[in-house]
Design a protein around this motif. Sequence first.
Motif, short mmCIF file in Angstrom:
data_model
loop_
_atom_site.label_atom_id
_atom_site.label_comp_id
_atom_site.label_asym_id
_atom_site.label_seq_id
_atom_site.Cartn_x
_atom_site.Cartn_y
_atom_site.Cartn_z
N GLN A 8 0.60 6.03 -8.90
CA GLN A 8 0.96 6.22 -7.49
C GLN A 8 0.24 5.24 -6.57
O GLN A 8 0.79 4.83 -5.54
CB GLN A 8 0.69 7.65 -7.04
CG GLN A 8 -0.75 8.11 -7.11
CD GLN A 8 -0.90 9.53 -6.58
OE1 GLN A 8 -0.59 9.82 -5.44
NE2 GLN A 8 -1.35 10.42 -7.44
N SER A 9 -0.97 4.83 -6.93
CA SER A 9 -1.71 3.87 -6.10
C SER A 9 -1.01 2.51 -6.06
O SER A 9 -1.24 1.72 -5.14
CB SER A 9 -3.14 3.71 -6.62
OG SER A 9 -3.14 3.24 -7.96
N SER A 117 -4.15 16.53 6.35
CA SER A 117 -3.30 15.89 5.33
C SER A 117 -2.64 14.64 5.90
O SER A 117 -2.57 13.60 5.23
CB SER A 117 -2.23 16.87 4.84
OG SER A 117 -2.82 17.97 4.19
N ASN A 120 -5.30 11.98 6.27
CA ASN A 120 -5.62 11.39 4.97
C ASN A 120 -4.53 10.42 4.51
O ASN A 120 -4.82 9.37 3.93
CB ASN A 120 -5.81 12.48 3.92
CG ASN A 120 -7.06 13.31 4.16
OD1 ASN A 120 -8.00 12.84 4.78
ND2 ASN A 120 -7.06 14.54 3.69
N SER A 121 -3.26 10.78 4.80
CA SER A 121 -2.14 9.91 4.42
C SER A 121 -2.19 8.59 5.20
O SER A 121 -1.97 7.52 4.63
CB SER A 121 -0.81 10.62 4.68
OG SER A 121 -0.71 11.78 3.90
N SER A 123 -4.87 7.27 6.55
CA SER A 123 -6.05 6.54 6.05
C SER A 123 -5.74 5.85 4.73
O SER A 123 -6.19 4.72 4.48
CB SER A 123 -7.23 7.50 5.87
OG SER A 123 -7.57 8.12 7.10
N TYR A 124 -4.95 6.53 3.89
CA TYR A 124 -4.55 5.95 2.60
C TYR A 124 -3.72 4.69 2.82
O TYR A 124 -3.91 3.67 2.14
CB TYR A 124 -3.75 6.99 1.80
CG TYR A 124 -3.19 6.47 0.50
CD1 TYR A 124 -3.96 6.44 -0.65
CD2 TYR A 124 -1.87 5.99 0.43
CE1 TYR A 124 -3.44 5.95 -1.85
CE2 TYR A 124 -1.35 5.51 -0.75
CZ TYR A 124 -2.14 5.49 -1.88
OH TYR A 124 -1.62 5.01 -3.06
N LEU A 125 -2.79 4.76 3.78
CA LEU A 125 -1.95 3.60 4.07
C LEU A 125 -2.77 2.44 4.61
O LEU A 125 -2.55 1.28 4.23
CB LEU A 125 -0.87 3.98 5.09
CG LEU A 125 0.22 4.94 4.61
CD1 LEU A 125 1.20 5.23 5.73
CD2 LEU A 125 0.96 4.36 3.40
N SER A 127 -5.93 1.84 4.02
CA SER A 127 -6.75 1.30 2.94
C SER A 127 -5.93 0.45 1.97
O SER A 127 -6.47 -0.39 1.25
CB SER A 127 -7.44 2.43 2.17
OG SER A 127 -6.48 3.26 1.53
N ASN A 128 -4.60 0.65 1.96
CA ASN A 128 -3.73 -0.11 1.07
C ASN A 128 -2.91 -1.17 1.82
O ASN A 128 -1.91 -1.67 1.28
CB ASN A 128 -2.78 0.84 0.32
CG ASN A 128 -3.46 1.59 -0.80
OD1 ASN A 128 -3.62 1.09 -1.90
ND2 ASN A 128 -3.90 2.80 -0.50
N TRP A 289 3.45 12.95 -5.33
CA TRP A 289 2.72 12.06 -4.42
C TRP A 289 2.22 12.74 -3.15
O TRP A 289 1.80 12.07 -2.21
CB TRP A 289 3.60 10.87 -4.03
CG TRP A 289 3.85 9.90 -5.14
CD1 TRP A 289 3.19 9.84 -6.35
CD2 TRP A 289 4.82 8.85 -5.17
NE1 TRP A 289 3.69 8.82 -7.12
CE2 TRP A 289 4.69 8.19 -6.42
CE3 TRP A 289 5.78 8.38 -4.28
CZ2 TRP A 289 5.48 7.11 -6.79
CZ3 TRP A 289 6.56 7.31 -4.63
CH2 TRP A 289 6.41 6.67 -5.87
#
Length: 327
Positions: A8-9, A117, A120-121, A123-125, A127-128, A289
């Motif tokens: 998923q990453s 949530s 966090n989503s 933040s995930y985006l 970071s990617n 996911w």
Amino acid sequence: MILLIHAQSILIPFVIALMIWFLIKKVRNLVDKIGFIHRYIPRWLKNILATAFVFSVLTVVVRILIGNIESLVGKYEDYAPNIQIVAAKVNELMQIDVEEEIYNFLKEFDFTSILESFLNSLSYLISNTMLIVLYLIFMLLEEALFSEKLKVIFSRNEKELSDYTQILRKIDKSMGRYVSLKSLIAFMNASLAFVILLIVGIDAPIFWAFIVFMFNFIPSIGPVLATVFPSLFCLIQFGEFVPFLIVFFGIGTVGVLISSLVEPRLMGNTLNISPLVTILALAIWGSIWGILGALLSVPITVAMIIILAQFPQTKNLAILLSEKGKI
């Protein structure tokens, strides 16, 4: 399934990059209709300008959303007393002892975890971002070279080359149309919802308008969730029924009018997806996911329907996945 979970990453940034790529292409094609730009601006420069524009808009939106979510998380404890007030008012209005049930329902409806949530989503985006940009660069480069590769592959069979080129153009056109029109419809819903939320005075109206925007990508159940979430939060924030009813019926009415009058005219009978398939897609991709999977579930499923519809061997499966069998 195991591959989707463990990869998923890699796959989530790829899917997001793919959707952004379609938006970039749409922006580039719109700009390309200007005569001067079409004649004198090279394709690579138009790609850069379109990419810069899309990423600038996305960056501003993400920063505003993060600020809104952090503000709501910080204020949520202040709303706690209103839960008891609402429970008491419902008890008084209905003249039956449901105060404890209403209180427990509103208390257990944990907006904090939902907000976290989303945070966090986002933040995930962030970071990617570099991975997403990297995917985009290669997609834009591959776009220019792909037609040449097809010519080499089918150099001995011009008919197959023509057939596959036509299929790819149909897929590209259908996906571009879906992303652009669905984004436009969702933006119309979100803009009108924002006005309603601003008038009512709900905290962080931009965040709730974004929720309306995202959920409008999900047929059937999406508009319902887009109405329920801000309405319930309004009830918790104010502890009054009037703001709750204004938001509930206001956003609900806007959603019904746009989905029944505007959307059919823009979308036509294409790109439809069965409500049952929608729920299954939400459940499956959400379990794989998380919240990002739930938000991406319908675009992924629509892409599958579009691709399956182009081949005789899989067209029947695309019909089964669609809402009315028209593809």
